[in-house]
Design a protein around this motif. Structure first.
Motif, PDB file in Angstrom:
ATOM      1  N   ASN A 201      26.201 -23.310  52.133  1.00 25.07           N
ATOM      2  CA  ASN A 201      25.493 -24.017  51.076  1.00 25.07           C
ATOM      3  C   ASN A 201      24.102 -23.407  50.897  1.00 25.07           C
ATOM      4  O   ASN A 201      23.418 -23.111  51.884  1.00 25.07           O
TER       5      ASN A 201
ATOM      6  N   THR B 127      26.352 -20.820  46.004  1.00 28.39           N
ATOM      7  CA  THR B 127      26.936 -21.027  47.324  1.00 28.39           C
ATOM      8  C   THR B 127      27.591 -19.711  47.732  1.00 28.39           C
ATOM      9  O   THR B 127      28.199 -19.028  46.906  1.00 28.39           O
TER      10      THR B 127
ATOM     11  N   ILE C 201      23.924 -28.445  47.982  1.00 23.02           N
ATOM     12  CA  ILE C 201      25.253 -28.619  48.576  1.00 23.02           C
ATOM     13  C   ILE C 201      26.342 -28.278  47.555  1.00 23.02           C
ATOM     14  O   ILE C 201      26.328 -28.750  46.423  1.00 23.02           O
ATOM     15  N   SER C 202      27.288 -27.465  47.988  1.00 21.74           N
ATOM     16  CA  SER C 202      28.382 -27.014  47.128  1.00 21.74           C
ATOM     17  C   SER C 202      29.406 -28.118  46.888  1.00 21.74           C
ATOM     18  O   SER C 202      29.596 -29.010  47.723  1.00 21.74           O
TER      19      SER C 202
ATOM     20  N   SER D  95      31.948 -28.520  49.678  1.00 19.98           N
ATOM     21  CA  SER D  95      31.506 -29.038  50.968  1.00 19.98           C
ATOM     22  C   SER D  95      31.853 -30.518  51.113  1.00 19.98           C
ATOM     23  O   SER D  95      31.800 -31.269  50.137  1.00 19.98           O
TER      24      SER D  95
END
Length: 480
Positions: free
Chosen positions: A239, A449, A291-292, A295
Motif C-alpha cells: 500500500n 499501490t 490503502i489499496s 487490501s
C-alpha cells in the motif's frame, strides 16, 4: 536470483533490510526469530519457538531453542539476542529499524533461552519487529574480530541461517553456500547467487532465458508479462508503494516542500491514472489513497484528487510572496520504467508552474534516509498488511527516524491508535483517521499501490514467503 536493487551491505544495522534491499540475502545468513505467515495472516515461530504477550501488549516473553549454534560455533543464547538487538537502538546506530526497535524500553535475560521485552507502550504487532532485520541475530564476537566495515561486506560465521557467506562483490554478485549443520534440517540448494540487473524487464528476460531461477519484480509491465506467461508468482501488496516522498523539513531544513501549499500543489498536479498509462502502459494499480482496494484494510476512502487549477493557484500564490521561484528537485531510480514515470511526473509538475530538476540514481534510499538531500523522491511508504503501523511510524514526528520531517499532532495520535489495534476492525478505524489527516496535510503524495513479486522457474520448489517481500530458501529444492 535477480534482485530489485543492490544492498549496501549484509549487516542488519547497515542494510535497508526489506526484500527490495538486502533482507532476502540476510535472511539466508541470519534467519529470523519469528515468521509472518502470509496465508494465515499470523506470526509463527522460526528460530524462536514461542513469543507471548501480556494483556496490554507491553511485555513480551521470547523463548529460544536449545542447542542452536552460530556459524562460528558459538551458542545461540538470550544474551546474544539482547546484544544483537541493542545494536539497532544504540545512539550511534544507522539502522533504519532504530525507531521501531526503540519501542523496547528494556530487555531482561531470564535464563539462557528466555528473554523478556518491556516496551515503552503497548504494541499489538511487536512480532513484526522480530520477523524483520531486528530479528536477524548477529554474533558480536565475529563483529569485534572483523571490525564493523569488514563485517558488513563479509559476515562469515555470524548467523544461524541456512547459508554461510562466501563473496560480496559490489555491483556484481553476492554468493552464499549452504550449511551442513543448519538447525532446521538439510538445505538442498547448495549455492545462492544474488545479482542486480537494472530494470524489471531485463530481469524477467534473464529468468525466461534461464540465466536466473528466481526474480524480484517491482514493475507492473514485467509482472503482467509473468502472469501472461504463467510463471508461478508470490505477490506482496505494498500500500502506498508508489509515492513521491516529500521533504517536509527533515533535520531542520526548509525546502520549498516544507510549505503545505507546495505539497498540496504537487498532489493536485498528479493524475494517477494518466501517470499509470505513461509509465506502466495501464498495467499498474493507480490510486492516491494510502490503502489499496485489494487490501483487507480497504474501506473505500480516497486520497487527494487531481485539480490542475488549484495546483496552479497554489504555486503562483507561494511564488508571489517572493521567497521561492517555483524550483523543485525530483530524484528517481534509473531503471527504464522509473525514468518513464519520472518524466511523466516532471511534465505534470511543469504544467502547473513548477520548475523541475530531475536526477536519476541506482537507488534513492541513501538520498532520503542517509543524506536527506531531496525535495521529491520516487520511492514508497510500503505499508504492508502485516503491520501497517510499522511502516507509518518511520515517517511521523514522534519517530526517532522521521524520514521527511513531517509534523502533525493529530496524525501522531491516529498512528498511535493504530499501534495498539489488534483486529482488522480497529486497524481500519485508525486508518480512516489517518487518511483524513493525510488529505489535509499531504505528508507525501501516493500515486499507486505496488505489487512486489517473486517469480521463479517451475523447477524451483519449496520457497517460503514471510513479511516484507522476503523469501526463505531453507526448504527450497530443484526438480530435474
Amino acid at each position: 536470483m535477480g534482485m530489485f536493487t543492490e544492498t549496501t551491505g549484509l549487516d542488519p544495522v547497515v542494510a535497508s533490510g526489506k526484500g527490495v534491499a538486502g533482507a532476502i540475502e540476510m535472511a539466508a545468513l541470519y534467519d529470523t526469530l519469528m515468521r509472518y505467515d502470509t496465508t494465515t495472516g499470523k506470526y509463527e515461530p522460526r528460530v524462536a519457538p514461542s513469543l507471548s504477550a501480556n494483556a496490554d501488549f507491553t511485555t513480551w516473553t521470547l523463548k529460544l531453542r536449545d542447542g542452536i549454534k552460530v556459524g562460528n560455533g558459538d551458542p545461540f543464547t538470550a544474551d546474544a539476542v539482547k546484544t544483537s538487538i541493542s545494536r539497532h537502538t544504540a545512539p550511534t546506530s544507522r539502522s533504519t529499524s532504530r525507531s521501531l526497535a526503540s519501542n523496547i524500553a528494556k530487555m531482561d535475560v531470564v535464563d539462557t533461552t528466555t528473554l523478556q521485552f518491556t516496551l515503552t507502550s503497548g504494541w499489538a504487532g511487536f512480532p513484526y519487529l522480530l520477523g524483520e532485520k531486528v530479528g536477524m541475530i548477529t554474533n558480536q564476537r565475529v563483529i569485534d574480530q572483523l571490525g564493523a566495515e569488514a563485517f558488513n561486506l563479509g559476515p562469515k560465521g555470524a548467523g544461524v541461517g541456512p547459508y554461510e557467506f562466501v563473496k560480496f562483490a559490489p555491483k556484481e554478485e553476492i554468493v552464499l553456500e549452504s550449511k551442513k549443520d543448519y538447525w532446521h534440517g538439510t538445505v538442498c540448494i547448495d549455492r545462492l547467487r544474488f545479482l542486480r540487473i537494472t530494470g524489471a524487464g531485463p530481469t524477467y528476460d534473464a529468468l525466461k532465458s534461464n540465466s536466473l531461477q528466481v526474480a524480484f519484480l517491482r514493475e507492473p509491465a514485467a509482472i503482467a508479462q509473468a502472469r501472461k506467461d504463467q510463471y508461478p508468482i508470490f505477490v506482496n501488496l505494498q500500500n502506498a508503494g508508489g509515492s513521491l516522498i516529500v521533504n517536509n523539513g527533515v533535520r531542520g531544513a526548509t525546502p520549498p516542500t516544507s510549505d503545505v501549499r507546495v505539497r498540496q500543489a504537487v498532489a493536485y498536479a498528479i493524475d494517477v491514472k494518466q501517470l499509470d498509462q505513461r509509465s506502466n502502459a495501464g498495467t499498474g494499480l493507480p490510486t492516491s489513497a494510502i490503502i489499496s482496494d485489494k487490501s483487507p484494510l480497504f474501506q473505500n476512502l480516497n486520497g487527494p484528487q487531481t485539480d490542475v487549477g488549484k495546483a496552479k493557484d497554489l504555486v503562483q500564490a507561494v511564488i508571489a510572496e517572493g521567497k521561492w521561484d517555483g524550483s523543485i528537485r525530483l530524484a528517481c531510480q534509473d531503471s527504464p520504467a522509473a525514468k518513464d514515470r519520472a518524466l511523466a511526473i516532471e511534465a505534470s509538475l511543469k504544467a502547473v508552474g513548477f520548475k523541475v530538476t530531475t536526477e536519476f540514481a541506482a537507488t534513492v534510499i541513501s538520498k532520503v534516509v542517509t543524506d536527506a538531500n531531496f525535495d521529491l523522491a520516487c520511492w514508497g511508504f510500503n505499508i504492508g498488511d502485516a503491520s501497517p503501523w510499522a511502516a507509518l511510524e518511520q515517517w511521523i514526528s514522534t519517530s526517532s527516524n522521521n524520514r521527511t520531517g513531517y509534523k502533525d499532532a493529530q496524525m501522531d495520535a491516529a498512528v498511535a491508535e493504530l499501534k495498539i489495534a489488534s483486529t482488522t476492525a480497529t486497524q481500519k478505524a485508525a486508518m480512516a483517521k489517518i487518511q483524513e489527516i493525510w488529505n489535509r496535510t499531504v505528508p507525501s503524495v501516493v500515486y499507486e499501490t505496488i505489487e512486489e513479486v517473486i517469480t521463479w522457474d517451475k523447477k524451483v520448489n519449496g520457497l517460503t514467503f514471510p513479511q516484507d517481500s522476503v523469501v526463505y530458501f531453507s526448504d527450497a529444492w530443484l526438480a530435474k
